[in-house]
Scaffold this motif. Structure first.
Motif, PDB file in Angstrom:
ATOM      1  N   VAL A  30      -6.126 -11.186 -11.502  1.00 47.40           N
ATOM      2  CA  VAL A  30      -5.005 -11.835 -12.178  1.00 47.40           C
ATOM      3  C   VAL A  30      -4.180 -12.635 -11.166  1.00 47.40           C
ATOM      4  CG1 VAL A  30      -2.905 -11.480 -13.522  1.00 47.40           C
ATOM      5  CG2 VAL A  30      -4.879  -9.972 -13.866  1.00 47.40           C
ATOM      6  N   ILE A  31      -3.850 -13.871 -11.546  1.00 47.32           N
ATOM      7  CA  ILE A  31      -2.957 -14.699 -10.736  1.00 47.32           C
ATOM      8  C   ILE A  31      -1.708 -14.998 -11.574  1.00 47.32           C
ATOM      9  CG2 ILE A  31      -2.664 -16.848  -9.442  1.00 47.32           C
ATOM     10  CD1 ILE A  31      -5.699 -17.021  -9.234  1.00 47.32           C
ATOM     11  N   PRO A  32      -0.595 -14.312 -11.331  1.00 50.10           N
ATOM     12  CA  PRO A  32       0.634 -14.608 -12.067  1.00 50.10           C
ATOM     13  C   PRO A  32       1.255 -15.896 -11.539  1.00 50.10           C
ATOM     14  CG  PRO A  32       0.630 -12.364 -11.137  1.00 50.10           C
ATOM     15  CD  PRO A  32      -0.440 -13.148 -10.446  1.00 50.10           C
ATOM     16  N   VAL A  33       1.559 -16.826 -12.439  1.00 48.34           N
ATOM     17  CA  VAL A  33       2.099 -18.130 -12.046  1.00 48.34           C
ATOM     18  C   VAL A  33       3.328 -18.448 -12.885  1.00 48.34           C
ATOM     19  CG1 VAL A  33       1.652 -20.602 -11.798  1.00 48.34           C
ATOM     20  CG2 VAL A  33      -0.211 -18.953 -11.434  1.00 48.34           C
ATOM     21  N   TYR A  34       4.416 -18.786 -12.198  1.00 52.67           N
ATOM     22  CA  TYR A  34       5.579 -19.340 -12.891  1.00 52.67           C
ATOM     23  C   TYR A  34       5.692 -20.796 -12.483  1.00 52.67           C
ATOM     24  CZ  TYR A  34      10.139 -20.298 -14.788  1.00 52.67           C
ATOM     25  OH  TYR A  34      11.162 -20.850 -15.519  1.00 52.67           O
ATOM     26  N   VAL A  35       5.781 -21.677 -13.484  1.00 52.34           N
ATOM     27  CA  VAL A  35       5.930 -23.109 -13.236  1.00 52.34           C
ATOM     28  C   VAL A  35       7.342 -23.535 -13.644  1.00 52.34           C
ATOM     29  CG1 VAL A  35       5.067 -25.416 -13.726  1.00 52.34           C
ATOM     30  CG2 VAL A  35       3.477 -23.472 -13.720  1.00 52.34           C
ATOM     31  N   LEU A  36       8.085 -24.062 -12.705  1.00 50.62           N
ATOM     32  CA  LEU A  36       9.395 -24.633 -13.025  1.00 50.62           C
ATOM     33  C   LEU A  36       9.160 -26.051 -13.533  1.00 50.62           C
ATOM     34  CD1 LEU A  36      12.466 -24.363 -13.058  1.00 50.62           C
ATOM     35  CD2 LEU A  36      12.494 -25.223 -10.706  1.00 50.62           C
ATOM     36  N   ASP A  37       9.077 -26.171 -14.837  1.00 49.01           N
ATOM     37  CA  ASP A  37       8.758 -27.443 -15.488  1.00 49.01           C
ATOM     38  C   ASP A  37      10.034 -28.014 -16.093  1.00 49.01           C
ATOM     39  OD1 ASP A  37       7.856 -29.554 -16.998  1.00 49.01           O
ATOM     40  OD2 ASP A  37       6.173 -28.469 -17.903  1.00 49.01           O
ATOM     41  N   ASP A  38      10.666 -28.926 -15.396  1.00 49.53           N
ATOM     42  CA  ASP A  38      11.861 -29.607 -15.910  1.00 49.53           C
ATOM     43  C   ASP A  38      11.505 -30.885 -16.648  1.00 49.53           C
ATOM     44  OD1 ASP A  38      13.781 -27.770 -15.014  1.00 49.53           O
ATOM     45  OD2 ASP A  38      13.854 -28.678 -13.023  1.00 49.53           O
ATOM     46  N   ASP A  39      10.226 -31.269 -16.609  1.00 47.56           N
ATOM     47  CA  ASP A  39       9.804 -32.498 -17.282  1.00 47.56           C
ATOM     48  C   ASP A  39       9.631 -32.282 -18.777  1.00 47.56           C
ATOM     49  OD1 ASP A  39       9.618 -34.197 -14.964  1.00 47.56           O
ATOM     50  OD2 ASP A  39       7.827 -33.077 -14.398  1.00 47.56           O
ATOM     51  N   ALA A  40       9.002 -31.171 -19.143  1.00 47.03           N
ATOM     52  CA  ALA A  40       8.704 -30.931 -20.558  1.00 47.03           C
ATOM     53  C   ALA A  40       9.960 -30.823 -21.422  1.00 47.03           C
ATOM     54  CB  ALA A  40       7.839 -29.673 -20.705  1.00 47.03           C
ATOM     55  N   PRO A  41      10.998 -30.066 -21.004  1.00 48.43           N
ATOM     56  CA  PRO A  41      12.179 -29.929 -21.868  1.00 48.43           C
ATOM     57  C   PRO A  41      13.066 -31.169 -21.920  1.00 48.43           C
ATOM     58  CG  PRO A  41      12.028 -28.123 -20.267  1.00 48.43           C
ATOM     59  CD  PRO A  41      11.070 -29.180 -19.844  1.00 48.43           C
ATOM     60  N   ARG A  42      12.943 -32.047 -20.910  1.00 49.31           N
ATOM     61  CA  ARG A  42      13.800 -33.231 -20.822  1.00 49.31           C
ATOM     62  C   ARG A  42      15.274 -32.822 -20.875  1.00 49.31           C
ATOM     63  NH1 ARG A  42      10.506 -37.727 -24.480  1.00 49.31           N
ATOM     64  NH2 ARG A  42       8.523 -37.550 -23.335  1.00 49.31           N
ATOM     65  N   GLN A  43      16.002 -33.226 -21.933  1.00 47.34           N
ATOM     66  CA  GLN A  43      17.438 -32.929 -21.968  1.00 47.34           C
ATOM     67  C   GLN A  43      17.710 -31.438 -22.130  1.00 47.34           C
ATOM     68  OE1 GLN A  43      15.762 -34.277 -24.491  1.00 47.34           O
ATOM     69  NE2 GLN A  43      16.741 -33.959 -26.481  1.00 47.34           N
ATOM     70  N   TRP A  44      16.682 -30.653 -22.430  1.00 43.13           N
ATOM     71  CA  TRP A  44      16.856 -29.212 -22.598  1.00 43.13           C
ATOM     72  C   TRP A  44      16.389 -28.438 -21.366  1.00 43.13           C
ATOM     73  CZ3 TRP A  44      20.166 -28.278 -26.125  1.00 43.13           C
ATOM     74  CH2 TRP A  44      20.253 -29.104 -27.253  1.00 43.13           C
ATOM     75  N   ARG A  45      16.333 -29.106 -20.234  1.00 46.25           N
ATOM     76  CA  ARG A  45      16.057 -28.357 -19.005  1.00 46.25           C
ATOM     77  C   ARG A  45      17.159 -27.324 -18.811  1.00 46.25           C
ATOM     78  NH1 ARG A  45      18.774 -30.237 -14.303  1.00 46.25           N
ATOM     79  NH2 ARG A  45      16.982 -29.797 -13.008  1.00 46.25           N
ATOM     80  N   MET A  46      16.817 -26.220 -18.170  1.00 45.53           N
ATOM     81  CA  MET A  46      17.765 -25.123 -18.041  1.00 45.53           C
ATOM     82  C   MET A  46      19.070 -25.552 -17.401  1.00 45.53           C
ATOM     83  SD  MET A  46      15.651 -21.718 -16.958  1.00 45.53           S
ATOM     84  CE  MET A  46      14.508 -22.625 -15.927  1.00 45.53           C
ATOM     85  N   GLY A  47      20.171 -24.986 -17.910  1.00 50.82           N
ATOM     86  CA  GLY A  47      21.483 -25.249 -17.353  1.00 50.82           C
ATOM     87  C   GLY A  47      21.736 -24.425 -16.103  1.00 50.82           C
ATOM     88  N   GLY A  48      22.912 -24.623 -15.522  1.00 51.53           N
ATOM     89  CA  GLY A  48      23.239 -23.994 -14.249  1.00 51.53           C
ATOM     90  C   GLY A  48      23.227 -22.481 -14.296  1.00 51.53           C
ATOM     91  N   ALA A  49      23.820 -21.881 -15.333  1.00 55.66           N
ATOM     92  CA  ALA A  49      23.876 -20.420 -15.415  1.00 55.66           C
ATOM     93  C   ALA A  49      22.477 -19.837 -15.583  1.00 55.66           C
ATOM     94  CB  ALA A  49      24.776 -19.995 -16.567  1.00 55.66           C
ATOM     95  N   SER A  50      21.652 -20.467 -16.403  1.00 59.82           N
ATOM     96  CA  SER A  50      20.285 -19.990 -16.603  1.00 59.82           C
ATOM     97  C   SER A  50      19.470 -20.076 -15.323  1.00 59.82           C
ATOM     98  CB  SER A  50      19.596 -20.792 -17.704  1.00 59.82           C
ATOM     99  OG  SER A  50      20.192 -20.560 -18.957  1.00 59.82           O
ATOM    100  N   ARG A  51      19.693 -21.105 -14.543  1.00 57.55           N
ATOM    101  CA  ARG A  51      18.937 -21.265 -13.305  1.00 57.55           C
ATOM    102  C   ARG A  51      19.342 -20.178 -12.296  1.00 57.55           C
ATOM    103  NH1 ARG A  51      16.717 -26.438 -14.276  1.00 57.55           N
ATOM    104  NH2 ARG A  51      16.021 -27.012 -12.208  1.00 57.55           N
ATOM    105  N   TRP A  52      20.623 -19.829 -12.284  1.00 58.86           N
ATOM    106  CA  TRP A  52      21.053 -18.713 -11.434  1.00 58.86           C
ATOM    107  C   TRP A  52      20.314 -17.442 -11.827  1.00 58.86           C
ATOM    108  CZ3 TRP A  52      23.179 -14.022 -12.783  1.00 58.86           C
ATOM    109  CH2 TRP A  52      23.640 -13.225 -11.724  1.00 58.86           C
ATOM    110  N   TRP A  53      20.268 -17.167 -13.116  1.00 59.19           N
ATOM    111  CA  TRP A  53      19.589 -15.963 -13.595  1.00 59.19           C
ATOM    112  C   TRP A  53      18.104 -16.019 -13.244  1.00 59.19           C
ATOM    113  CZ3 TRP A  53      21.893 -11.967 -16.615  1.00 59.19           C
ATOM    114  CH2 TRP A  53      20.992 -10.959 -16.996  1.00 59.19           C
ATOM    115  N   LEU A  54      17.494 -17.177 -13.472  1.00 60.41           N
ATOM    116  CA  LEU A  54      16.058 -17.322 -13.221  1.00 60.41           C
ATOM    117  C   LEU A  54      15.716 -16.983 -11.779  1.00 60.41           C
ATOM    118  CD1 LEU A  54      13.225 -18.273 -14.148  1.00 60.41           C
ATOM    119  CD2 LEU A  54      13.910 -20.582 -13.418  1.00 60.41           C
TER     120      LEU A  54
END
Length: 458
Positions: A30-54
């Motif tokens: 198993v290869i666990p992969v997290y991709v920080l994809d800010d392109d797909a959400p466009r204007q719905w990319r994660m906000g500042g508080a969510s990024r802190w949590w992430l």
């Protein structure tokens, strides 16, 4: 050696009751992969508080994986391209993931499926969104019958324990460094209140659940009282998938008392996902087209006063300051603050939605949109616009004095009787931005003016 499988992680950052990990581990490495994809959400990319949590959630997930002989691979960019890079390095041709319902993630899943054998699993909701249907086979639009039908399918399956080990691939692909993603605020560091309040990650979620289980039977009586610890505060953990709703359900369902009210809130999460499955643009478009004619006010100063907790309405200001400090706001106060923006200030609900998106640690596309449209009266299932919440009355009714003292220290010296509505604002605290009666009359006039001649007929 057996070809490895990728576990593509998004809002499912846990090992317990995580079907993508279970299915991948049954097949081999198993290869666990997290991709920080800010392109797909466009204007719905994660906000500042969510990024802190992430940041902190990923940090803790990696530590948990290493205890099991694995590790977390981090990639940044478009999800299908990042996963294709892992395939080139490792030969992995199968991707396991938990299915997501935000429109951008559905698009991303289709893109990944063109390059991999994609196996999507259910596990972030009590029942797969889209599976709870009316007798005629149609999705529900109204919450109450939806919850009634969902309840008939409960309880959910028992949660599956986390694996003791995870088979590792022959070699690991390259990974980004979490520190290089810049998810944490530095200049300025505004996250001190969040660090004091939250412990992101699976262990933090389990701790919150244990604490809540002791008072779950009193949820119905206490959830509306901002001055007491009546809510679960599990929402950010559920949003990031650090705990499954099935785990929460089985931990509290037999507590008795008013726990059924809390289980209904879990059902509301499912309902919100069913809404965005039917209306993918629910976060930006009125569900009721008549409200496209409502003339919202463009009042930047008043919007800023609301954002900063400077409206002159203590319960509203306390909530907005709690939000800024901790990334969270009490559920009753969220309704009061949202209603105040939409009806007292007559500012477009989407302005509030965007502010919550950036400042909430539990910012969720489905719930954020459904809750704001419910408050604004624009949703498929919503409160009537003409029902205008009186914040001063709400503050007294739900005994918010101690809550106001905590978050609006300028008023801390006032009595319980005066603190909800100071007759003379003390130095440093603003006068009311608008009177309640005046605001109500303005909102009703705007609502009346938006009607067509046919709609205005008795």
């Amino acid at each position: 050696m057996t070809s490895p499988s990728i576990v593509w992680l998004r809002r499912d950052l846990r090992l317990e009751d995580q079907p993508a990990f279970a299915a991948a581990a049954a097949q081999g490495p198993v290869i666990p992969v997290y991709v920080l994809d800010d392109d797909a959400p466009r204007q719905w990319r994660m906000g500042g508080a969510s990024r802190w949590w992430l940041h902190h959630s990923l940090e803790r997930l990696d530590a948990d994986l290493r205890l099991r002989g694995s590790r977390l691979i981090l990639k940044r960019g478009k999800a299908h391209e990042a996963l294709a890079a892992v395939r080139r390095e490792t030969g992995a041709r199968t991707v396991h993931c938990i299915r997501h319902y935000e429109p951008w993630w559905r698009n991303a899943e289709r893109a990944v499926a063109k390059q991999f054998e994609l196996q999507c699993h259910d596990g972030n909701f009590l029942a797969p969104p889209g599976s709870v249907l009316t007798g005629s086979g149609q999705p529900y639009k109204i919450y109450t019958p939806f919850w009634r039908a969902l309840s008939e399918r409960m309880p959910p399956a028992r949660p599956v324990k986390a694996p003791a080990t995870l088979p590792a691939p022959e070699f690991w692909p390259d990974s980004d460094r979490l520190e290089d993603w810049g998810l944490l605020p530095i200049k300025p560091d505004w996250a001190g209140g969040m660090r004091a309040e939250w412990v992101p990650g699976e262990a933090g979620a389990r701790t919150r659940l244990r604490e809540f289980a002791d008072r779950a039977s009193r949820y119905g009586q206490r959830r509306n009282l901002p001055s007491v610890e009546g809510t679960s505060k599990l929402s950010p953990h559920l949003h990031f998938g650090e705990i499954s709703p099935a785990t929460v359900w089985h931990a509290v369902a037999d507590e008795g008392g008013s726990v059924g009210t809390f289980l209904g809130e879990l059902g509301w999460r499912d309902y919100a996902q069913n809404v965005i499955l039917q209306y993918p643009d629910y976060g930006s478009r009125n569900a009721r087209e008549a409200y496209d004619r409502l003339e919202w006010r463009h009042a930047k100063r008043e919007l800023a006063a609301w954002q900063q907790g400077r409206t002159g309405y203590p319960i509203v200001d306390a909530g907005m300051r709690e939000l800024w400090a901790t990334g969270w706001m009490h559920n009753r106060v969220r309704m009061i603050a949202a209603s105040f923006l939409v009806k007292h200030l007559l500012i477009d609900w989407r302005e509030g939605e965007r502010w919550f998106w950036d400042t909430l640690v539990d910012a969720d596309y489905g719930q954020n949109a459904v809750n704001w449209q419910w408050t604004a009266g624009t949703g498929v299932d919503s409160n009537m616009f003409v029902r205008i919440m009186a914040p001063l009355t709400q503050s007294q009714k739900f005994d918010a004095a101690a809550y106001i003292r905590q978050w609006v220290p300028e008023l801390a010296h006032l009595s319980d009787e005066d603190i909800h509505d100071p007759k003379v604002p003390p130095k440093g605290y603003p006068a009311k931005i608008i009177g309640h009666a005046e605001a109500r009359a303005r909102a009703l006039a705007a609502h009346s003016a938006m009607k067509t001649p046919e709609e205005a007929l008795p």
